[in-house]
Scaffold this active site. Sequence first.
Site, PDB file in Angstrom:
ATOM      1  N   LYS A  45      35.975  36.581  37.064  1.00  0.00           N
ATOM      2  CA  LYS A  45      37.166  37.288  37.540  1.00  0.00           C
ATOM      3  C   LYS A  45      37.126  37.439  39.061  1.00  0.00           C
ATOM      4  O   LYS A  45      38.155  37.288  39.746  1.00  0.00           O
ATOM      5  CB  LYS A  45      37.260  38.653  36.871  1.00  0.00           C
ATOM      6  N   GLU A  52      42.540  33.057  44.440  1.00  0.00           N
ATOM      7  CA  GLU A  52      43.855  33.656  44.700  1.00  0.00           C
ATOM      8  C   GLU A  52      44.062  33.872  46.207  1.00  0.00           C
ATOM      9  O   GLU A  52      45.147  33.608  46.731  1.00  0.00           O
ATOM     10  CB  GLU A  52      43.937  34.983  43.948  1.00  0.00           C
TER      11      GLU A  52
END
Length: 346
Positions: A45, A52
């Site tokens: 994650k 991102e």
Amino acid sequence: PSLMPGGPRSAYEALEPMLRSIAAQVDDGPCVTYIGTGGAGNYVKMVHNGIEYGDMQLIGEAYDVLKTVGGMSASEIAAVFEEWNESNLQSFLVEITAAILRTSDDLVGDGSALVEKVLDQTGAKGTGMWTVQEAAARLVPIPTIAAALEARYLSALKEDRTAASAVLAGPSTDAAPSVTAEEKAALVAAVRSALYASKICSYAQGMNLIRAAGKEYGWGLDLGSISRIWKGGCIIRAVFLDRIKAAYDVDAELASLLVDPGFASELASAQSAWRSVVTTAINAGVSVPAMSGSLAYYDTYRRTVLPSAQMVQSQRDFFGSHTYKRLDKDGVYHTRWSSDGVTETQ
């Protein structure tokens, strides 16, 4: 949401029906899979968020080039991103970029684009920094993601940048460049290629970091499955992820996404436009650190011999006797560079 659970497999199996039911659903199933033991899920994650950062910065640079170099309006650029969202660049971030560019300033009510009124200081919560720190600790180069993080830090220096703008000169350019319709179309096509190629590099860097950590901790990670669960319910969800899964399905030990035959072919096709965009931006005084970092990553990775690395290692041996290896002989060597120039075998 896209769920990335780690820990004991038995715990995952006990919770799997619930997790599958609440996860985002895409064409090939729910966006959840068992990641691995221990902290594997949290780690994946974290790197997802690092990717991102890279994705967002690359889109921001594409916007800057189209606006500043191409002289395009917010509505014109919105139309470009809407078109791109129907291509291999289709993604949540491209979609919301078009929506942002279509949004008018309702507080002023003059029809101007709201994005142009937003203070140019980008925040950060820490996952990008952790990703860069982890990459440095594992000797995994992630220059696109690192450039994205540093771009946020530079943006935070608003007062310093404002003061510096009165002192530091840039290239002489018109405030409102005159660009023909044909030139705009060519720039849009080039930026599209540059964005796509840079995006491949950013994801390659992130996946290589995940793989390195997985090997160190014995997590037994399935990179193809990880990329699949990012197709929905997360910020980097994109049609592009099908390509990444396919690459790892063919070769689970792929050294880099860059050398997957399909991606390698696309990078080769995009590189002329990619180089053109980076060069054009630099000549216009527009910083594109993530795009140029991606291109530098590509160029470094594809070269058999790096003269700059030869020089730096020679410098290290000169001032610190750090030794070096040779291309043409086995062994470890030290040269007395500053005295008699004699080379010793260590």
